[in-house]
Design an enzyme around this catalytic site. Structure first.
Site, PDB file in Angstrom:
ATOM      1  CG  HIS A   2      -4.060   4.496  -0.843  1.00 35.49           C
ATOM      2  ND1 HIS A   2      -2.990   3.462  -0.918  1.00 35.49           N
ATOM      3  CD2 HIS A   2      -4.309   4.768  -2.238  1.00 35.49           C
ATOM      4  CE1 HIS A   2      -2.630   3.308  -2.308  1.00 35.49           C
ATOM      5  NE2 HIS A   2      -3.331   3.822  -2.862  1.00 35.49           N
TER       6      HIS A   2
ATOM      7  CG  ASP B 110      -1.977   1.202   1.196  1.00 34.58           C
ATOM      8  OD1 ASP B 110      -1.501   2.207   0.922  1.00 34.58           O
ATOM      9  OD2 ASP B 110      -3.078   1.004   1.513  1.00 34.58           O
ATOM     10  CG  HIS B 111       1.631   4.412  -3.013  1.00 41.98           C
ATOM     11  ND1 HIS B 111       0.307   4.022  -3.662  1.00 41.98           N
ATOM     12  CD2 HIS B 111       1.768   5.684  -3.124  1.00 41.98           C
ATOM     13  CE1 HIS B 111      -0.258   5.246  -4.183  1.00 41.98           C
ATOM     14  NE2 HIS B 111       0.553   6.192  -3.840  1.00 41.98           N
TER      15      HIS B 111
HETATM   16  C1  BG6 Z   1      -3.164   4.764  -6.404  1.00 44.94           C
HETATM   17  C2  BG6 Z   1      -4.545   5.146  -7.273  1.00 44.94           C
HETATM   18  O1  BG6 Z   1      -3.216   3.871  -5.677  1.00 44.94           O
HETATM   19  O2  BG6 Z   1      -2.917   5.922  -5.787  1.00 44.94           O
HETATM   20  C3  BG6 Z   1      -4.648   6.289  -8.113  1.00 44.94           C
HETATM   21  O3  BG6 Z   1      -4.808   3.693  -8.199  1.00 44.94           O
HETATM   22  C4  BG6 Z   1      -4.360   7.405  -7.152  1.00 44.94           C
HETATM   23  O4  BG6 Z   1      -5.949   6.365  -8.608  1.00 44.94           O
HETATM   24  C5  BG6 Z   1      -2.951   7.299  -6.414  1.00 44.94           C
HETATM   25  O5  BG6 Z   1      -4.218   8.444  -8.458  1.00 44.94           O
HETATM   26  C6  BG6 Z   1      -2.616   8.607  -5.510  1.00 44.94           C
HETATM   27  O6  BG6 Z   1      -1.378   8.215  -5.087  1.00 44.94           O
HETATM   28  P1  BG6 Z   1      -0.631   9.426  -4.632  1.00 44.94           P
HETATM   29  O7  BG6 Z   1       0.755   8.959  -4.143  1.00 44.94           O
HETATM   30  O8  BG6 Z   1      -0.574  10.423  -5.944  1.00 44.94           O
HETATM   31  O9  BG6 Z   1      -1.729  10.278  -3.520  1.00 44.94           O
END
Ligand code: BG6
Length: 513
Positions: A262, A199-200
């Protein structure tokens, strides 16, 4: 491993003296895909730049397209030059590219795994020692089960003398049932301790700082409960639309894309009890307890605690943009939500009765991810007769991106002869406090996985607990045969649908995006 003074100062590399990354071969399935090009390869370059990769490191790309090693290396170079946060240093880049190999083939073809095995064994022969293996599944999710099966069948899931790890990208299933099936398949071939579900958001500096903020400061914890906190509002707004991802996005929608993973993770960071120690098991145990304390929404509750909406044409990012239904690849009449908002409760002693509002959407006024914790108003306003209309409850806002920082809203007296109060902000900004660029989330996550530290990855029971909360809503929204709430609309570039106000309790208001 000896670090240079610069590396010892760098928060990413500072801990490496304690826990070196063992010699590793990283295998990326889906090596020519968007994620690999935009995120994984640039992250590997930056790790190489920081001296954070092991001294013996190999990268193997696996993908369907036929091509030679040299062609794949050239593609890696192009992706790194284009997407790296640092301008690449030629020597470091060349060193990394030297370690790259390419194995073409379809993911269900067993000869691909035989070829992969011989490549891995060849590296070990050259090294004269066993090398850890990390398999990174960065393909479309429909390939996850087949790759896991094939790795198991070809005896690649374990190694008698080295660690084998499996890194799995999101989405982990699209329903609770699918997530359970996938866990079952993965755990049929690998031990849970080998599995790293990405989960990045957990790799973001600002998300990790939430733990530092809560558990390294004495002043917030005594207030961090239902006695002092009125509500919590978590926002993940984006100004961009769906780009070229209509196929994926139309199946997923905002709830699955951001809230199920997230945003529930962010909620866990706000609501969890202090873990006994920062080990993977302790931290994840505490997060799972939070998720389990959130009641599963019933069909009757859903219309009043969940709202979905879709953007119509408007003006965003300085240009006129089409509505969701006009985007390329979106099926006619799609009801997929590009905005979702929920009101959740965490039913435990600390949080009972405190609403947690979550909202996310594409094509909103701007990109901002923040958590706003609003405290209860003071019990009595002694100077109300003298114009203290500006008195507002204290609010703590953790901004995760952009302009990362923390701000605390206080009431202060406007200078002058009268007692007139106005809200002011006390702010901490990463940019000015640390004067250094934060590493990208994937840099942290890739090294942690290679090092065997699962703290920032989602455990099997955690993923299922997240789905338990979202699944009834996904089902209610998908069930188009039933009378259900229609999809609300909002103009691209706006604050979102007016109907979202209906989720708020009492005097609560959505913060401006
Ligand atoms: C991803 C989603 O997991 O997270 C995208 O699939 C989204 O739709 C992105 O734009 C948002 O990530 P960050 O790091 O830009 O907030």
């Amino acid at each position: 491993m000896t670090l240079t003074p610069e590396q010892a100062e760098n928060p990413l590399t500072a801990g490496l003296e304690r826990m070196p990354v063992a010699p590793t071969t990283l295998v990326i399935f889906g090596a020519t895909g968007d994620l690999a090009r935009r995120k994984l390869l640039p992250a590997l370059y930056n790790l190489a730049h920081d001296g954070a990769l092991p001294e013996r490191f190999h990268l193997v790309g696996v993908s369907r397209k036929e091509k030679e090693n040299e062609d794949y290396r050239a593609e890696c170079e192009e992706a790194i030059r284009r997407f790296s946060r640092r301008k690449p240093d030629d020597d470091v880049l060349e060193g990394l590219l030297d370690s790259v190999k390419y194995v073409p083939g379809t993911f269900d073809d067993e000869t691909v795994y035989a070829e992969l095995k011989s490549v891995l064994e060849e590296f070990e022969k050259e090294a004269g020692e066993p090398l850890n293996r990390a398999f990174y599944l960065s393909t479309a999710p429909s390939f996850f089960p087949v790759i896991v099966e094939q790795l198991g069948e070809s005896a690649l899931a374990h190694h008698p003398d080295a660690e084998v790890r499996l890194i799995i990208e999101k989405p982990f299933g699209t329903t609770l049932e699918e997530a359970r099936d996938l866990n079952h398949q993965v755990l049929g071939r690998f031990e849970e301790s080998q599995v790293y579900r990405i989960d990045h958001y957990l790799g973001k500096e600002t998300v990790q700082n939430m733990m530092a903020f809560r558990f390294a400061n004495g002043m917030f914890e005594p207030l961090w409960n239902r006695n002092y906190i009125d509500s919590v509002q978590i926002t993940a707004a984006e100004d961009l639309g769906i780009g070229t991802r209509a196929d994926y996005y139309n199946e997923a929608g905002a709830l699955r894309d951001l809230i199920q993973n997230h945003m529930l993770q962010l909620l866990c960071h706000v609501a969890m009890e202090p873990p006994v120690s920062f080990t993977a098991e302790e931290v994840r145990n505490e997060k799972v307890k939070v998720l389990q304390a959130i009641p599963e929404p019933t069909v009757e509750q859903i219309p009043e605690m969940a709202l979905r909406a879709q953007y119509t044409a408007g003006h965003a990012g300085g240009e006129d943009v089409p509505g969701y239904l006009e985007e390329e690849g979106v099926p006619e009449g799609s009801k997929t939500e590009t905005y979702a908002a929920l009101r959740l409760e965490v039913d435990n002693w600390r949080w009972a009765g405190v609403p947690f509002y979550l909202r996310t959407g594409k094509r909103l006024a701007r990109k901002v991810t923040e958590i706003a914790v609003t405290l209860k108003p003071v019990p009595h306003l002694a100077f109300s007769h003298d114009g203290s209309l500006g008195v507002q409850p204290n609010q703590l806002v953790l901004t995760l991106q952009p302009n990362e920082g923390v701000s605390l809203r206080l009431g202060a007296k406007i200078p002058g002869t009268r007692m007139i109060i106005r809200p002011v902000n006390m702010e901490f900004l990463y940019g000015t406090a640390f004067l250094s660029q934060s590493p990208e989330a994937y840099e942290r996550l890739i090294t942690d996985a290679m090092r065997g530290d699962a703290t920032l990855f989602t455990r099997n029971d955690e993923v299922e607990a997240q789905w338990r909360i979202c699944d009834p809503i996904v089902k209610a929204w998908a069930d188009s045969g039933q009378p259900g709430p229609p999809v609300a609309l909002y103009e691209a570039g706006s604050q979102g649908p007016a109907e979202a106000d209906g989720l708020l309790r009492g005097d609560d208001r959505w913060r401006a995006i």
